[in-house]
Design a protein around this motif. Structure first.
Motif, PDB file in Angstrom:
ATOM      1  N   ASP A  18     -39.574 -65.072  17.298  1.00 27.23           N
ATOM      2  CA  ASP A  18     -39.989 -64.153  18.037  1.00 27.23           C
ATOM      3  C   ASP A  18     -41.502 -64.330  18.674  1.00 27.23           C
ATOM      4  O   ASP A  18     -42.256 -63.217  18.421  1.00 27.23           O
ATOM      5  N   GLY A  19     -41.696 -65.338  19.247  1.00 22.82           N
ATOM      6  CA  GLY A  19     -43.066 -65.473  19.632  1.00 22.82           C
ATOM      7  C   GLY A  19     -44.035 -66.048  18.978  1.00 22.82           C
ATOM      8  O   GLY A  19     -45.095 -66.194  19.207  1.00 22.82           O
ATOM      9  N   ILE A  20     -43.733 -66.492  17.579  1.00 20.09           N
ATOM     10  CA  ILE A  20     -44.925 -66.963  16.898  1.00 20.09           C
ATOM     11  C   ILE A  20     -45.120 -68.385  17.368  1.00 20.09           C
ATOM     12  O   ILE A  20     -44.339 -69.400  17.550  1.00 20.09           O
ATOM     13  N   LEU A  21     -46.517 -68.772  17.446  1.00 17.88           N
ATOM     14  CA  LEU A  21     -46.971 -70.079  17.643  1.00 17.88           C
ATOM     15  C   LEU A  21     -47.574 -70.747  16.317  1.00 17.88           C
ATOM     16  O   LEU A  21     -48.249 -70.099  15.596  1.00 17.88           O
ATOM     17  N   THR A  22     -47.133 -72.017  16.250  1.00 22.66           N
ATOM     18  CA  THR A  22     -47.563 -72.995  15.136  1.00 22.66           C
ATOM     19  C   THR A  22     -48.240 -74.142  15.331  1.00 22.66           C
ATOM     20  O   THR A  22     -48.114 -74.568  16.503  1.00 22.66           O
ATOM     21  N   TYR A  23     -49.358 -74.532  14.672  1.00 25.74           N
ATOM     22  CA  TYR A  23     -50.009 -75.574  14.732  1.00 25.74           C
ATOM     23  C   TYR A  23     -50.635 -75.933  13.241  1.00 25.74           C
ATOM     24  O   TYR A  23     -51.197 -75.287  12.656  1.00 25.74           O
ATOM     25  N   GLY A  24     -50.116 -77.093  12.971  1.00 25.80           N
ATOM     26  CA  GLY A  24     -50.614 -77.641  11.469  1.00 25.80           C
ATOM     27  C   GLY A  24     -50.034 -76.717  10.558  1.00 25.80           C
ATOM     28  O   GLY A  24     -48.835 -76.259  10.531  1.00 25.80           O
ATOM     29  N   ASP A  25     -51.025 -75.847   9.592  1.00 21.85           N
ATOM     30  CA  ASP A  25     -50.588 -75.175   8.639  1.00 21.85           C
ATOM     31  C   ASP A  25     -50.877 -73.515   9.085  1.00 21.85           C
ATOM     32  O   ASP A  25     -50.737 -72.705   8.368  1.00 21.85           O
ATOM     33  N   ILE A  26     -51.258 -73.381  10.430  1.00 29.77           N
ATOM     34  CA  ILE A  26     -51.327 -71.922  10.784  1.00 29.77           C
ATOM     35  C   ILE A  26     -50.112 -71.337  11.817  1.00 29.77           C
ATOM     36  O   ILE A  26     -49.653 -72.281  12.253  1.00 29.77           O
ATOM     37  N   ARG A  27     -50.010 -70.013  11.601  1.00 25.83           N
ATOM     38  CA  ARG A  27     -49.132 -69.464  12.499  1.00 25.83           C
ATOM     39  C   ARG A  27     -49.752 -68.401  13.204  1.00 25.83           C
ATOM     40  O   ARG A  27     -50.343 -67.416  12.674  1.00 25.83           O
ATOM     41  N   LEU A  28     -49.654 -68.232  14.511  1.00 26.51           N
ATOM     42  CA  LEU A  28     -50.402 -66.935  15.078  1.00 26.51           C
ATOM     43  C   LEU A  28     -49.035 -66.155  15.967  1.00 26.51           C
ATOM     44  O   LEU A  28     -48.374 -66.762  16.749  1.00 26.51           O
ATOM     45  N   ASN A  29     -49.247 -64.791  15.647  1.00 26.12           N
ATOM     46  CA  ASN A  29     -48.662 -63.941  16.629  1.00 26.12           C
ATOM     47  C   ASN A  29     -49.597 -63.464  17.511  1.00 26.12           C
ATOM     48  O   ASN A  29     -50.282 -62.447  17.326  1.00 26.12           O
ATOM     49  N   PRO A  30     -49.453 -63.834  18.953  1.00 28.07           N
ATOM     50  CA  PRO A  30     -50.014 -63.478  19.905  1.00 28.07           C
ATOM     51  C   PRO A  30     -49.830 -62.115  20.244  1.00 28.07           C
ATOM     52  O   PRO A  30     -50.516 -61.196  21.047  1.00 28.07           O
ATOM     53  N   TYR A  31     -48.830 -61.489  19.894  1.00 28.84           N
ATOM     54  CA  TYR A  31     -48.651 -59.897  20.131  1.00 28.84           C
ATOM     55  C   TYR A  31     -49.307 -59.044  19.026  1.00 28.84           C
ATOM     56  O   TYR A  31     -49.635 -57.928  19.597  1.00 28.84           O
ATOM     57  N   THR A  32     -49.551 -59.399  17.934  1.00 27.76           N
ATOM     58  CA  THR A  32     -50.007 -58.589  16.724  1.00 27.76           C
ATOM     59  C   THR A  32     -51.472 -59.164  16.813  1.00 27.76           C
ATOM     60  O   THR A  32     -52.204 -58.490  15.839  1.00 27.76           O
ATOM     61  N   LEU A  33     -51.918 -60.323  17.158  1.00 26.38           N
ATOM     62  CA  LEU A  33     -53.040 -60.960  17.000  1.00 26.38           C
ATOM     63  C   LEU A  33     -53.639 -61.431  15.387  1.00 26.38           C
ATOM     64  O   LEU A  33     -54.414 -61.578  14.977  1.00 26.38           O
ATOM     65  N   GLN A  34     -52.255 -61.332  14.631  1.00 27.77           N
ATOM     66  CA  GLN A  34     -52.238 -61.752  13.283  1.00 27.77           C
ATOM     67  C   GLN A  34     -52.360 -63.572  13.339  1.00 27.77           C
ATOM     68  O   GLN A  34     -51.521 -64.102  13.960  1.00 27.77           O
ATOM     69  N   LEU A  35     -53.166 -64.014  12.260  1.00 26.98           N
ATOM     70  CA  LEU A  35     -53.277 -65.383  12.042  1.00 26.98           C
ATOM     71  C   LEU A  35     -53.034 -65.548  10.657  1.00 26.98           C
ATOM     72  O   LEU A  35     -53.681 -65.192   9.799  1.00 26.98           O
ATOM     73  N   GLN A  36     -52.134 -66.593  10.268  1.00 25.88           N
ATOM     74  CA  GLN A  36     -51.727 -66.730   8.922  1.00 25.88           C
ATOM     75  C   GLN A  36     -51.712 -68.224   8.544  1.00 25.88           C
ATOM     76  O   GLN A  36     -51.524 -69.101   9.210  1.00 25.88           O
ATOM     77  N   CYS A  37     -52.055 -68.390   7.264  1.00 33.11           N
ATOM     78  CA  CYS A  37     -52.259 -69.769   6.846  1.00 33.11           C
ATOM     79  C   CYS A  37     -51.646 -69.876   5.298  1.00 33.11           C
ATOM     80  O   CYS A  37     -52.614 -68.969   4.469  1.00 33.11           O
TER      81      CYS A  37
END
Length: 228
Positions: free
Chosen positions: A125-144
């Protein structure tokens, strides 16, 4: 995600733009076909919302000119006319989607999300991933892993841009155009501030991802395993 909306019904357009901004989109709004073509040719937009009935230059002509100039930005056509012929003509001219007015903003938002997923290699559902991070550009949440934080809109847009560039160097000029628009008066120090703030949040998450500076060229995302 940066949008361009080309619509001459100012009251309606401004109301839609407010909704889009509340949903964390950056939006440039212009009111004529000529302006829409000028802005669209910059190539800085992720999606263009384009009305068919416009002053100075109609939407279909704008669409064809953009495609003839190699602009592959996804385009949603808007029109008050709902006839099948108009829909077919627009899609055959290079449009990616079609929405007849009047429309519900929820439907427009859903179509924007769908085009965003189609344009980029997104998952879940639109989550962007790179390395160990996950970015949800719709909620602005960044997760590691188990840690997460909420980014500002500009921080999220900056990280989204760097992720999508996927190892390619992104210049300050390109960042300014994508985040603030090509006719902005924003300067390099604005980029440096947001890069610094984003670096701090990545560090707070103990992420292996970092923003590497290429002196005189720009920025690129890397992970610790890539080496500094």
């Amino acid at each position: 995600m940066r949008l361009l909306m080309v619509e001459d019904e100012k009251y309606m357009a401004e109301a839609v733009v407010q909704v889009l901004k509340k949903n964390n989109y950056s939006v440039d709004l212009v009111y004529s076909g000529e302006e829409g073509l000028d802005y669209g040719l910059s190539g800085i937009y992720d999606i263009i919302i384009l009305d068919i009935m416009l002053p100075k230059m109609d939407g279909i002509s704008v669409l064809k000119e953009l495609r003839n100039n190699g602009i592959e930005t996804p385009i949603i056509l808007l029109t008050a006319r709902g006839e099948i012929e108009d829909k077919v003509h627009g899609l055959d001219s290079g449009a990616d989607d079609y929405l007849a007015k009047p429309f519900h903003t929820e439907e427009l938002l859903a179509r924007l999300r769908a085009l965003g997923r189609r344009k980029t290699e997104l998952i879940n559902d639109g989550i962007l991933t790179y390395g160990d991070i996950r970015l949800n550009p719709y909620t602005l949440q960044l997760q590691c892993e188990s840690k997460e934080t909420v980014l500002t809109l500009k921080e999220s847009q900056l990280l989204e841009l760097l992720i999508k560039r996927n190892g390619m160097i992104t210049s300050k000029e390109n960042i300014i155009e994508k985040l603030w628009g090509y006719d902005t008066d924003a300067e390099d120090n604005r980029v440096e501030i947001h890069v610094s703030l984003l670096r701090k949040k990545l560090a707070q998450l103990d992420s292996d991802v970092y923003i590497h500076t290429i002196r005189g060229a720009g920025y690129v995302l890397k992970t610790l395993k890539d080496g500094r």
